[in-house]
Design a protein around this motif. Sequence first.
Motif, PDB file in Angstrom:
ATOM      1  N   GLU A 160     -34.991   5.133  34.427  1.00  0.00           N
ATOM      2  CA  GLU A 160     -36.201   5.625  33.746  1.00  0.00           C
ATOM      3  C   GLU A 160     -35.844   6.606  32.634  1.00  0.00           C
ATOM      4  O   GLU A 160     -36.436   6.567  31.558  1.00  0.00           O
ATOM      5  CB  GLU A 160     -37.145   6.290  34.757  1.00  0.00           C
ATOM      6  N   ARG A 161     -34.854   7.467  32.883  1.00  0.00           N
ATOM      7  CA  ARG A 161     -34.416   8.405  31.844  1.00  0.00           C
ATOM      8  C   ARG A 161     -33.803   7.652  30.659  1.00  0.00           C
ATOM      9  O   ARG A 161     -34.057   7.979  29.503  1.00  0.00           O
ATOM     10  CB  ARG A 161     -33.419   9.415  32.408  1.00  0.00           C
ATOM     11  N   ALA A 162     -33.014   6.618  30.945  1.00  0.00           N
ATOM     12  CA  ALA A 162     -32.400   5.821  29.871  1.00  0.00           C
ATOM     13  C   ALA A 162     -33.471   5.091  29.062  1.00  0.00           C
ATOM     14  O   ALA A 162     -33.395   5.039  27.829  1.00  0.00           O
ATOM     15  CB  ALA A 162     -31.401   4.829  30.454  1.00  0.00           C
ATOM     16  N   ALA A 190     -36.687   4.658  24.129  1.00  0.00           N
ATOM     17  CA  ALA A 190     -38.001   4.608  23.479  1.00  0.00           C
ATOM     18  C   ALA A 190     -38.124   5.717  22.433  1.00  0.00           C
ATOM     19  O   ALA A 190     -38.629   5.485  21.326  1.00  0.00           O
ATOM     20  CB  ALA A 190     -39.112   4.733  24.524  1.00  0.00           C
ATOM     21  N   ALA A 191     -37.629   6.909  22.748  1.00  0.00           N
ATOM     22  CA  ALA A 191     -37.662   8.007  21.781  1.00  0.00           C
ATOM     23  C   ALA A 191     -36.766   7.705  20.583  1.00  0.00           C
ATOM     24  O   ALA A 191     -37.141   7.965  19.434  1.00  0.00           O
ATOM     25  CB  ALA A 191     -37.231   9.310  22.459  1.00  0.00           C
ATOM     26  N   ARG A 196     -42.130  13.716  41.108  1.00  0.00           N
ATOM     27  CA  ARG A 196     -40.962  12.907  41.417  1.00  0.00           C
ATOM     28  C   ARG A 196     -40.005  12.965  40.231  1.00  0.00           C
ATOM     29  O   ARG A 196     -40.410  12.897  39.087  1.00  0.00           O
ATOM     30  CB  ARG A 196     -41.412  11.458  41.644  1.00  0.00           C
ATOM     31  N   LYS A 197     -38.727  13.086  40.520  1.00  0.00           N
ATOM     32  CA  LYS A 197     -37.726  13.112  39.458  1.00  0.00           C
ATOM     33  C   LYS A 197     -37.473  11.682  38.993  1.00  0.00           C
ATOM     34  O   LYS A 197     -37.352  10.778  39.806  1.00  0.00           O
ATOM     35  CB  LYS A 197     -36.434  13.742  39.959  1.00  0.00           C
ATOM     36  N   PRO A 198     -37.396  11.477  37.665  1.00  0.00           N
ATOM     37  CA  PRO A 198     -37.154  10.119  37.167  1.00  0.00           C
ATOM     38  C   PRO A 198     -35.758   9.627  37.536  1.00  0.00           C
ATOM     39  O   PRO A 198     -34.813  10.408  37.626  1.00  0.00           O
ATOM     40  CB  PRO A 198     -37.300  10.251  35.655  1.00  0.00           C
TER      41      PRO A 198
END
Length: 178
Positions: free
Chosen positions: A39-41, A46-47, A33-35
């Motif tokens: 979720e990408r943000a 987090a990174a 499933r593509k985020p």
Amino acid sequence: MTTVGRRALLTAGAAGAAITLAGCTSGGDEGPRKPTAAERAAAAEAALRTRSATTSRDLLLRYDSVVDAHPALAARLTPLRAAVAAQVKALAEGGTAPAPGPTGSGSPSPAPSRSLAFVRVPSDPAAALRSLASAERATADTHTATLLTAPPEYARLLASVAASGAAHAYLLTEGGRG
């Protein structure tokens, strides 16, 4: 010419919709499933938090190295080191970078980054302070550059940490000449 009745079309459409819905909710066989954008943000933040906390943690390890090499500087460096330790914790909240405990506290020490593997503390205490001030400035510059890609709330924290680093650099050099 054969015509298809309305009932046949509705039945076929309902069956197709059921298959489509089952495929969407089964977590299944059509691949990962593509985020979502959220979720990408969240992953990007987090990174970013991990990188920022690691940058400050490396600075904290530099403080420890200077105190280990020059115990007479411990009283002067302890308040600054405590501020950097608090910054590491604040920067890592929501990320994965642990905040290290103070030197000699018995708490586990984080593994230093590769960049600190060969850090040498100058044998002259004044030179060690200048080196630490330079590390403070470099850390503040890194946090300032990170502001451009940070979400607003985290950018405010980074700005505060960068300003604190600039003040620490002053206290390590000019501020100690009084």
